[in-house]
Design an enzyme around this catalytic site. Sequence first.
Site, PDB file in Angstrom:
ATOM      1  N   SER A  99       0.793  -1.125   0.036  1.00 36.92           N
ATOM      2  CA  SER A  99      -0.009  -0.074  -0.080  1.00 36.92           C
ATOM      3  C   SER A  99       0.961   1.286   0.056  1.00 36.92           C
ATOM      4  O   SER A  99       0.382   2.332  -0.172  1.00 36.92           O
ATOM      5  CB  SER A  99      -0.874   0.066   1.032  1.00 36.92           C
ATOM      6  OG  SER A  99      -0.111  -0.084   2.454  1.00 36.92           O
TER       7      SER A  99
ATOM      8  N   ASN B 233      -2.282  -1.935  13.694  1.00 39.54           N
ATOM      9  CA  ASN B 233      -3.935  -1.832  13.590  1.00 39.54           C
ATOM     10  C   ASN B 233      -4.429  -0.628  14.245  1.00 39.54           C
ATOM     11  O   ASN B 233      -5.483   0.131  13.885  1.00 39.54           O
ATOM     12  CB  ASN B 233      -4.600  -3.146  14.285  1.00 39.54           C
ATOM     13  CG  ASN B 233      -4.018  -4.236  13.301  1.00 39.54           C
ATOM     14  OD1 ASN B 233      -3.274  -4.227  12.234  1.00 39.54           O
ATOM     15  ND2 ASN B 233      -4.800  -5.536  13.983  1.00 39.54           N
TER      16      ASN B 233
ATOM     17  N   THR C  79     -39.281  26.123 -11.408  1.00 39.33           N
ATOM     18  CA  THR C  79     -39.632  24.877 -10.879  1.00 39.33           C
ATOM     19  C   THR C  79     -39.638  23.741 -12.134  1.00 39.33           C
ATOM     20  O   THR C  79     -40.256  24.489 -13.130  1.00 39.33           O
ATOM     21  CB  THR C  79     -40.709  24.615 -10.136  1.00 39.33           C
ATOM     22  OG1 THR C  79     -41.988  25.032 -10.831  1.00 39.33           O
ATOM     23  CG2 THR C  79     -40.711  25.736  -8.798  1.00 39.33           C
ATOM     24  N   HIS C  80     -39.378  22.556 -12.159  1.00 39.86           N
ATOM     25  CA  HIS C  80     -39.392  21.743 -13.366  1.00 39.86           C
ATOM     26  C   HIS C  80     -38.654  22.511 -14.623  1.00 39.86           C
ATOM     27  O   HIS C  80     -39.172  22.347 -15.734  1.00 39.86           O
ATOM     28  CB  HIS C  80     -41.109  21.546 -13.800  1.00 39.86           C
ATOM     29  CG  HIS C  80     -41.752  21.119 -12.519  1.00 39.86           C
ATOM     30  ND1 HIS C  80     -42.044  20.002 -12.067  1.00 39.86           N
ATOM     31  CD2 HIS C  80     -42.613  21.836 -11.874  1.00 39.86           C
ATOM     32  CE1 HIS C  80     -42.759  19.853 -11.141  1.00 39.86           C
ATOM     33  NE2 HIS C  80     -43.083  21.061 -10.731  1.00 39.86           N
TER      34      HIS C  80
ATOM     35  N   SER D 101     -12.998  24.818 -28.378  1.00 37.79           N
ATOM     36  CA  SER D 101     -13.090  23.568 -28.803  1.00 37.79           C
ATOM     37  C   SER D 101     -11.871  23.506 -29.786  1.00 37.79           C
ATOM     38  O   SER D 101     -11.390  24.307 -30.663  1.00 37.79           O
ATOM     39  CB  SER D 101     -14.371  23.450 -29.605  1.00 37.79           C
ATOM     40  OG  SER D 101     -14.379  22.492 -30.797  1.00 37.79           O
TER      41      SER D 101
ATOM     42  N   LYS E 204     -16.724  28.113 -30.134  1.00 39.61           N
ATOM     43  CA  LYS E 204     -17.130  27.680 -28.961  1.00 39.61           C
ATOM     44  C   LYS E 204     -16.317  28.144 -27.948  1.00 39.61           C
ATOM     45  O   LYS E 204     -15.125  28.376 -27.846  1.00 39.61           O
ATOM     46  CB  LYS E 204     -16.753  26.082 -28.978  1.00 39.61           C
ATOM     47  CG  LYS E 204     -17.605  25.370 -29.670  1.00 39.61           C
ATOM     48  CD  LYS E 204     -19.216  25.319 -29.375  1.00 39.61           C
ATOM     49  CE  LYS E 204     -19.521  24.480 -28.600  1.00 39.61           C
ATOM     50  NZ  LYS E 204     -19.587  23.069 -28.702  1.00 39.61           N
TER      51      LYS E 204
ATOM     52  N   ASN F  26     -16.519  26.712 -24.077  1.00 43.22           N
ATOM     53  CA  ASN F  26     -17.316  25.575 -23.242  1.00 43.22           C
ATOM     54  C   ASN F  26     -17.083  25.657 -21.635  1.00 43.22           C
ATOM     55  O   ASN F  26     -16.005  26.124 -21.311  1.00 43.22           O
ATOM     56  CB  ASN F  26     -16.585  24.351 -23.890  1.00 43.22           C
ATOM     57  CG  ASN F  26     -16.966  23.853 -25.274  1.00 43.22           C
ATOM     58  OD1 ASN F  26     -18.210  24.215 -25.592  1.00 43.22           O
ATOM     59  ND2 ASN F  26     -16.156  23.231 -25.849  1.00 43.22           N
TER      60      ASN F  26
ATOM     61  N   GLU G  64     -18.498  21.396 -15.928  1.00 39.77           N
ATOM     62  CA  GLU G  64     -18.640  19.910 -16.301  1.00 39.77           C
ATOM     63  C   GLU G  64     -18.022  19.026 -15.599  1.00 39.77           C
ATOM     64  O   GLU G  64     -18.604  17.929 -15.019  1.00 39.77           O
ATOM     65  CB  GLU G  64     -18.664  19.636 -17.827  1.00 39.77           C
ATOM     66  CG  GLU G  64     -19.689  20.307 -18.693  1.00 39.77           C
ATOM     67  CD  GLU G  64     -19.392  20.604 -20.289  1.00 39.77           C
ATOM     68  OE1 GLU G  64     -20.194  20.699 -20.910  1.00 39.77           O
ATOM     69  OE2 GLU G  64     -18.175  20.355 -20.558  1.00 39.77           O
TER      70      GLU G  64
ATOM     71  N   TYR H 180      -9.678  -6.226  13.240  1.00 41.63           N
ATOM     72  CA  TYR H 180      -9.005  -5.810  11.925  1.00 41.63           C
ATOM     73  C   TYR H 180      -9.039  -6.920  10.798  1.00 41.63           C
ATOM     74  O   TYR H 180      -8.852  -8.047  11.100  1.00 41.63           O
ATOM     75  CB  TYR H 180      -7.360  -5.376  12.294  1.00 41.63           C
ATOM     76  CG  TYR H 180      -7.113  -5.016  11.104  1.00 41.63           C
ATOM     77  CD1 TYR H 180      -7.191  -3.689  10.496  1.00 41.63           C
ATOM     78  CD2 TYR H 180      -6.161  -5.928  10.187  1.00 41.63           C
ATOM     79  CE1 TYR H 180      -6.264  -3.248   9.076  1.00 41.63           C
ATOM     80  CE2 TYR H 180      -5.530  -5.358   9.123  1.00 41.63           C
ATOM     81  CZ  TYR H 180      -5.469  -4.327   8.522  1.00 41.63           C
ATOM     82  OH  TYR H 180      -4.878  -3.685   7.259  1.00 41.63           O
TER      83      TYR H 180
ATOM     84  N   GLN I  81      -7.350  -2.015   4.383  1.00 42.71           N
ATOM     85  CA  GLN I  81      -6.513  -1.275   3.749  1.00 42.71           C
ATOM     86  C   GLN I  81      -7.200  -0.730   2.497  1.00 42.71           C
ATOM     87  O   GLN I  81      -6.786   0.458   2.046  1.00 42.71           O
ATOM     88  CB  GLN I  81      -5.346  -2.103   3.086  1.00 42.71           C
ATOM     89  CG  GLN I  81      -4.214  -1.524   2.571  1.00 42.71           C
ATOM     90  CD  GLN I  81      -3.092  -2.538   2.162  1.00 42.71           C
ATOM     91  OE1 GLN I  81      -2.448  -2.707   3.299  1.00 42.71           O
ATOM     92  NE2 GLN I  81      -2.681  -2.857   0.966  1.00 42.71           N
TER      93      GLN I  81
ATOM     94  N   LYS J 236      -8.274   3.544   2.483  1.00 42.40           N
ATOM     95  CA  LYS J 236      -7.516   4.738   2.210  1.00 42.40           C
ATOM     96  C   LYS J 236      -7.706   5.634   0.935  1.00 42.40           C
ATOM     97  O   LYS J 236      -7.943   6.833   0.773  1.00 42.40           O
ATOM     98  CB  LYS J 236      -6.046   4.562   2.303  1.00 42.40           C
ATOM     99  CG  LYS J 236      -5.834   4.656   3.953  1.00 42.40           C
ATOM    100  CD  LYS J 236      -4.254   3.877   4.270  1.00 42.40           C
ATOM    101  CE  LYS J 236      -4.312   2.431   4.343  1.00 42.40           C
ATOM    102  NZ  LYS J 236      -5.337   1.801   5.312  1.00 42.40           N
TER     103      LYS J 236
HETATM  104  N1  ARG Z   1      -1.490  -1.211   5.595  1.00 40.09           N
HETATM  105  C1  ARG Z   1      -2.315  -1.693   6.434  1.00 40.09           C
HETATM  106  C2  ARG Z   1      -3.564  -0.979   6.335  1.00 40.09           C
HETATM  107  O1  ARG Z   1      -3.682  -0.367   5.641  1.00 40.09           O
HETATM  108  C3  ARG Z   1      -1.992  -1.414   7.832  1.00 40.09           C
HETATM  109  C4  ARG Z   1      -2.392  -2.410   9.037  1.00 40.09           C
HETATM  110  C5  ARG Z   1      -1.815  -3.622   8.724  1.00 40.09           C
HETATM  111  N2  ARG Z   1      -2.198  -4.589   9.552  1.00 40.09           N
HETATM  112  C6  ARG Z   1      -1.998  -5.897   9.417  1.00 40.09           C
HETATM  113  N3  ARG Z   1      -2.517  -6.483  10.691  1.00 40.09           N
HETATM  114  N4  ARG Z   1      -1.794  -6.414   8.676  1.00 40.09           N
HETATM  115  O2  ARG Z   1      -4.549  -1.409   6.745  1.00 40.09           O
END
Ligand code: ARG
Length: 463
Positions: free
Chosen positions: A24, A111, A156-157, A278, A284, A286, A291, A318, A323, A326
């Site tokens: 990650s 965790n 409205t509408h 354009s 044009k 735009n 958008e 956990y 993961q 994020k």
């Molecule tokens: N990269 C992991 C995550 O984003 C961190 C936690 C990992 N914990 C584990 N027990 N493997 O969740």
Amino acid sequence: MTRKPWQGRFEKSTSQILEKFSESISFDRELYPQDIRGSIAHAMMLGKTGIIPQADADLIVEGLEQILAELEAGGDPWDPALEDVHMNLEAILTARIGDAGGRLHTARSRNDQVVLDLKLYIRDASVRIRGCLVELLGTILERAEEQFGTLIPGYTHLQRAQPVLLSHHLLAWFEMLRRDHERFAAAWESLGQSPLGAGALAGTSLPIDREMTARELGFETVTRNSMDTVADRDFAAQFLFNAALAQVHLSRIAEEIILWSSSEFSFVILPDAFSTGSSMMPQKKNPDPAELIRGKAGRAIGNLTTLLVVLKGLPLTYNRDLQEDKEPVFDAAGTLVGSLEVMAGLMGGLIFDSGRLGKAAQDGLVTATDLADYLVRKGIPFREAHGITGNLVALCLERGCGLAELPLEQMRERCPHIEEDVYDFLRVDLSVQHRDVPGGTAPGRVQDAMEEARAWLEQVRSR
Ligand code: ARG
């Protein structure tokens, strides 16, 4: 081959296919400022409580501060074999300060660490988003103040309904985004409990001081249940909902700007700096920024959906699925900040065609409700008044004129209660003036609303 912190119980090395799949660091490196902040607070607590020697804690803090400075200067030290930002930073630190680095992870798990990082990240992002919202709200209010007196048809509408002040319409946008600001502010509470100390899931057997790290990191208190702590991503889901709704509001505003800038409406001219041309059609101009903002609402809603689906069905506590929390959060934050900045630029540069707007607001039938209200004032029940007015509208359509152009006798033929003063109720400017209720479009009410909005903004800016 990089040695992993958890290598101890393994005989063989990880498959490269898995390494690539499970890393990650390619995205969670974005958490490095929060991860370092959290580790510094944790190390200080470990030193203070005597869990590790104070000298080691000092070395850790110093080392982390140095690493932070280097990363801020653009360093790129990441090794995908070390999975994530947490293990990368620990490895970088240990490579520098030696054994002391190996003490940092005492009484902590990734965790609880990762929840801490994400909470801190969302706090930081929320502050930024609120700042951008305040900027945009300020621009909208300025435009409302400057356009005070300009009329526009209210719809409205998507059919012309009743005339309103353009300022009133702009203040409606203000309210939508003010609610977003308040929602991000209110979410603070769910972000106010420090997860540090929950460990992997059950807490720790070492004598840590959870309150100390909480205070150090700006949390009001600590979470109540270690298992819930490492499994909980409600705060992230809430952030994603708030971001999605704000993005939906921006999308609706963008849609109006797109409509208004079309030849069919021609209510506004887009600023050159916030429109595009354009590649084929030289004439044009735009509304691409609007958008894109509209389109990005799709991403924002997708991000919320992603997290909710990831969470659904996860057993305590956990699981690595988490993961996946994020990227939606990073994307939602970045997308919203970008959209708010572009919308502020666009909003500030819109050129309103007050002549066109006024003419559209003068639509001859747009005061039909005022005529019905007039009949109510003459004692006629509203339902009946509505019917009579409908007849008169039909007459206008037949004759191709507006209500104000109907001769008095013709109106009286259909309703003898109508008198000369009816014309005071058919004028668009008077129609607006008559909507003199709290929240209405009468100039005095809109003036009050602008003053209230100005005072609110100032108070928010000084918070
Ligand atoms: N990269 C992991 C995550 O984003 C961190 C936690 C990992 N914990 C584990 N027990 N493997 O969740």
